[in-house]
Design a protein around this motif. Structure first.
Motif, PDB file in Angstrom:
ATOM      1  N   LEU A 217      -1.355   7.399  10.697  1.00  0.00           N
ATOM      2  CA  LEU A 217      -0.829   6.344   9.836  1.00  0.00           C
ATOM      3  C   LEU A 217      -0.010   6.930   8.694  1.00  0.00           C
ATOM      4  N   LEU A 218      -0.474   8.049   8.161  1.00  0.00           N
ATOM      5  CA  LEU A 218       0.256   8.668   7.061  1.00  0.00           C
ATOM      6  C   LEU A 218       1.625   9.166   7.536  1.00  0.00           C
ATOM      7  N   GLU A 219       1.662   9.708   8.736  1.00  0.00           N
ATOM      8  CA  GLU A 219       2.948  10.159   9.268  1.00  0.00           C
ATOM      9  C   GLU A 219       3.898   8.989   9.468  1.00  0.00           C
ATOM     10  N   ALA A 220       3.379   7.913  10.025  1.00  0.00           N
ATOM     11  CA  ALA A 220       4.215   6.729  10.224  1.00  0.00           C
ATOM     12  C   ALA A 220       4.696   6.192   8.885  1.00  0.00           C
ATOM     13  N   HIS A 221       3.822   6.254   7.895  1.00  0.00           N
ATOM     14  CA  HIS A 221       4.186   5.758   6.567  1.00  0.00           C
ATOM     15  C   HIS A 221       5.289   6.621   5.956  1.00  0.00           C
ATOM     16  N   ALA A 222       5.205   7.914   6.164  1.00  0.00           N
ATOM     17  CA  ALA A 222       6.213   8.817   5.603  1.00  0.00           C
ATOM     18  C   ALA A 222       7.579   8.543   6.229  1.00  0.00           C
ATOM     19  N   ARG A 223       7.569   8.218   7.517  1.00  0.00           N
ATOM     20  CA  ARG A 223       8.822   7.921   8.189  1.00  0.00           C
ATOM     21  C   ARG A 223       9.453   6.628   7.667  1.00  0.00           C
ATOM     22  N   ALA A 224       8.635   5.672   7.290  1.00  0.00           N
ATOM     23  CA  ALA A 224       9.152   4.347   6.893  1.00  0.00           C
ATOM     24  C   ALA A 224       9.797   4.378   5.508  1.00  0.00           C
TER      25      ALA A 224
ATOM     26  N   PRO B 217       0.818  -1.216   0.000  1.00  0.00           N
ATOM     27  CA  PRO B 217       0.000   0.000   0.000  1.00  0.00           C
ATOM     28  C   PRO B 217       0.852   1.267   0.000  1.00  0.00           C
ATOM     29  N   THR B 218       0.500   2.207  -0.840  1.00  0.00           N
ATOM     30  CA  THR B 218       1.162   3.504  -0.880  1.00  0.00           C
ATOM     31  C   THR B 218       0.414   4.489   0.014  1.00  0.00           C
ATOM     32  N   ALA B 219       0.962   5.674   0.114  1.00  0.00           N
ATOM     33  CA  ALA B 219       0.271   6.707   0.895  1.00  0.00           C
ATOM     34  C   ALA B 219      -1.102   6.984   0.291  1.00  0.00           C
ATOM     35  N   ASP B 220      -1.174   6.980  -1.030  1.00  0.00           N
ATOM     36  CA  ASP B 220      -2.467   7.189  -1.673  1.00  0.00           C
ATOM     37  C   ASP B 220      -3.452   6.073  -1.338  1.00  0.00           C
ATOM     38  N   ASP B 221      -2.928   4.860  -1.249  1.00  0.00           N
ATOM     39  CA  ASP B 221      -3.798   3.752  -0.873  1.00  0.00           C
ATOM     40  C   ASP B 221      -4.366   3.983   0.520  1.00  0.00           C
ATOM     41  N   ILE B 222      -3.516   4.444   1.423  1.00  0.00           N
ATOM     42  CA  ILE B 222      -3.984   4.717   2.784  1.00  0.00           C
ATOM     43  C   ILE B 222      -5.088   5.769   2.754  1.00  0.00           C
ATOM     44  N   ARG B 223      -4.860   6.827   1.979  1.00  0.00           N
ATOM     45  CA  ARG B 223      -5.892   7.862   1.877  1.00  0.00           C
ATOM     46  C   ARG B 223      -7.197   7.275   1.324  1.00  0.00           C
ATOM     47  N   GLU B 224      -7.063   6.414   0.325  1.00  0.00           N
ATOM     48  CA  GLU B 224      -8.269   5.827  -0.268  1.00  0.00           C
ATOM     49  C   GLU B 224      -9.001   4.936   0.732  1.00  0.00           C
ATOM     50  N   ILE B 225      -8.222   4.154   1.476  1.00  0.00           N
ATOM     51  CA  ILE B 225      -8.831   3.287   2.479  1.00  0.00           C
ATOM     52  C   ILE B 225      -9.660   4.109   3.461  1.00  0.00           C
ATOM     53  N   TYR B 226      -9.089   5.201   3.943  1.00  0.00           N
ATOM     54  CA  TYR B 226      -9.809   6.004   4.932  1.00  0.00           C
ATOM     55  C   TYR B 226     -10.935   6.794   4.296  1.00  0.00           C
ATOM     56  N   ARG B 227     -10.796   7.121   3.036  1.00  0.00           N
ATOM     57  CA  ARG B 227     -11.907   7.761   2.339  1.00  0.00           C
ATOM     58  C   ARG B 227     -13.119   6.827   2.373  1.00  0.00           C
ATOM     59  N   VAL B 228     -12.882   5.575   2.030  1.00  0.00           N
ATOM     60  CA  VAL B 228     -13.976   4.601   2.049  1.00  0.00           C
ATOM     61  C   VAL B 228     -14.556   4.488   3.456  1.00  0.00           C
TER      62      VAL B 228
ATOM     63  N   SER C 238       3.552  -3.526   6.498  1.00  0.00           N
ATOM     64  CA  SER C 238       4.596  -2.925   5.676  1.00  0.00           C
ATOM     65  C   SER C 238       5.346  -1.830   6.414  1.00  0.00           C
ATOM     66  N   MET C 239       5.058  -1.668   7.700  1.00  0.00           N
ATOM     67  CA  MET C 239       5.863  -0.709   8.447  1.00  0.00           C
ATOM     68  C   MET C 239       5.948  -1.151   9.908  1.00  0.00           C
ATOM     69  N   VAL C 240       6.955  -0.661  10.567  1.00  0.00           N
ATOM     70  CA  VAL C 240       7.105  -1.011  11.972  1.00  0.00           C
ATOM     71  C   VAL C 240       5.944  -0.420  12.748  1.00  0.00           C
ATOM     72  N   ALA C 241       5.184  -1.287  13.394  1.00  0.00           N
ATOM     73  CA  ALA C 241       3.995  -0.822  14.093  1.00  0.00           C
ATOM     74  C   ALA C 241       4.364  -0.192  15.423  1.00  0.00           C
ATOM     75  N   ASP C 242       3.825   0.984  15.655  1.00  0.00           N
ATOM     76  CA  ASP C 242       3.963   1.608  16.961  1.00  0.00           C
ATOM     77  C   ASP C 242       3.114   0.810  17.952  1.00  0.00           C
ATOM     78  N   PRO C 243       3.730   0.287  18.993  1.00  0.00           N
ATOM     79  CA  PRO C 243       2.979  -0.543  19.956  1.00  0.00           C
ATOM     80  C   PRO C 243       1.814   0.213  20.585  1.00  0.00           C
ATOM     81  N   LEU C 244       1.899   1.515  20.569  1.00  0.00           N
ATOM     82  CA  LEU C 244       0.858   2.305  21.230  1.00  0.00           C
ATOM     83  C   LEU C 244      -0.207   2.799  20.258  1.00  0.00           C
ATOM     84  N   PHE C 245      -0.134   2.350  19.022  1.00  0.00           N
ATOM     85  CA  PHE C 245      -1.034   2.904  18.013  1.00  0.00           C
ATOM     86  C   PHE C 245      -2.507   2.720  18.377  1.00  0.00           C
TER      87      PHE C 245
ATOM     88  N   MET D 298      -5.764  -2.789   5.341  1.00  0.00           N
ATOM     89  CA  MET D 298      -5.210  -2.165   6.543  1.00  0.00           C
ATOM     90  C   MET D 298      -4.145  -3.059   7.159  1.00  0.00           C
ATOM     91  N   ARG D 299      -4.410  -4.357   7.177  1.00  0.00           N
ATOM     92  CA  ARG D 299      -3.399  -5.269   7.731  1.00  0.00           C
ATOM     93  C   ARG D 299      -2.130  -5.208   6.908  1.00  0.00           C
TER      94      ARG D 299
END
Lengths: 228, 228
Positions: free
Chosen positions: B221-228, B89-100, B176-183, B170-171
């Motif tokens: 999620l987008l911020e975490a994705h940008a960091r990864a 998933p790309t950042a755009d995919d994340i945006r699309e997922i949340y749009r839905v 595809s990125m290190v999950a923040d345990p506190l997310f 979403m999974r």
DNA sequence: TTAGGCTCGATTGTTGAACAATAGTTGGAA
DNA sequence: TTCCAACTATTGTTCAACAATCGAGCCTAA
């Protein structure tokens, strides 16, 4: 209008000669999808593998890939060891279609951030022109464009795809019963009112009208379906 | 956790022996879907045809039917002449997922007629138990159950299928990125508040809270994705 | 040294044919 | 007429082959 498989075979063959392309399976799927959408393949019609590959000029394997795609879109029904048939929507299918629409369309009216309504106005204008000309297919098509345009406000590819699919099934519903020539006519003005409310910023009101509209249309369609 | 194709081949083979069934293609698809969902096949991993058929015990044709199914679910990406890959998933995919989700979930809260909330309470309870135990996968899973349960209020198979698909993506995002345990932790109480409002009949308020919740989650999620 | 182009190998895309499995049909016997 | 058994046609699945395409490595030339 609705023909059987044998009648459109020559027609299909004409479009199949000399066409090469990547992703043959997807091409074959779109070929069939178009025919079904246009009502040239009536709901319930059997799609036999052998004549279809011969005519499309693809192998059975490739054709089956196309079938898998179309089955995923609910355009086609697969009965194991019996074959593939053009989907014939049941009363429950109609209820499901409207269940989806009653969430999707009001949601689009309520929470969309963008609001370019040109396409919606154009659709209404086309519907009115078709009504004036007495063109039932014209009204049906313009009406679908309007409602697709409402969902397009969401700017979501997925939701638009879902709506496209649902509207394709709506066409199957119309093809599977004698259409009342007056079915679409009264709804045109409803659409116009909904659009006016939306543009006036009264989104909740627009959504409420949409829910009401969809309930009436569903009811009318279910009654017509029961008669058929 | 995330393995490459070669590492899970023996595992897959174990489940494949001696299994016969109708619709082999669909079975193969579910086999792969499970592995991808569980994160055993990492996003971006290449799914080569030859070793996979050998291990699943199906022919290339059947495997390709499975690929067609999975591609339709956006679980897998097909690049012509290059092969099939686990979707990344790309950042755009994340945006699309949340749009839905921002349309589907508030709509479910607003216009659902049925309202059996037992499953929702159970999901929140499970999330809290997982948080107490410090189980990140437990929180993630329970949280997904809650939001799937919200859409289930619609009683629409199509919308539920759409939501299932989106949650599967979403999974993939989490894998595809290190999950923040506190997310997930802070959102559990948000869910509880939303549910309380809903049960109190304050549907508009519940929907508004849901929109807000989804916006914050998307942002994070987008911020975490940008960091990864 | 490096940029550009070429060939080669590996993988995918598609096909045709084969065989197994199943549903519907035909035909015969009670 | 009714029931049951072979028969037939079609679908489900596999296999092997070939064409098409991509990427890597190699070679050449400036």
């Amino acid at each position: 209008m609705a023909m059987t498989l044998d009648e459109i075979l020559p027609d299909l063959r004409r479009q199949s000669v000399d066409v090469r392309h990547a992703e043959t399976g997807l091409w074959a799927a779109s070929m069939l999808r178009d025919r079904i959408s246009a009502g040239q393949l009536a709901p319930g019609a059997k799609l036999s593998e052998e004549p279809l590959c011969e005519v499309l000029g693809v192998s059975r394997n490739t054709l089956r890939e196309a079938f898998a795609t179309l089955a995923g879109e609910h355009v086609v029904t697969r009965i194991p060891n019996r074959g593939v048939f053009v989907a014939r929507p049941t009363a429950d299918d109609i209820r499901e279609i409207y269940r989806v629409r009653r969430f999707l369309e009001p949601a689009a009216l309520t929470w969309s951030t963008a609001s370019p309504t040109d396409a919606l106005h154009a659709a209404i204008a086309r519907a009115r022109a078709a009504r004036r000309d007495g063109s039932v297919p014209g009204m049906a098509s313009a009406n679908q464009d309007f409602h697709a345009g409402v969902v397009a406000l969401t700017r979501s590819d997925r939701l638009n795809a879902q709506m496209t699919q649902v509207l394709a099934e709506m066409r199957l519903v119309f093809h599977s019963m004698v259409a009342d020539p007056l079915f679409h006519a009264p709804y045109i003005d409803d659409n116009a009112v909904i659009l006016a409310k939306f543009e006036a910023g009264e989104r909740a009101a627009a959504a409420a009208l949409m829910v009401d509209y969809l309930r009436r249309a569903e009811q009318q369609l279910l009654e017509a379906h029961a008669r058929a």
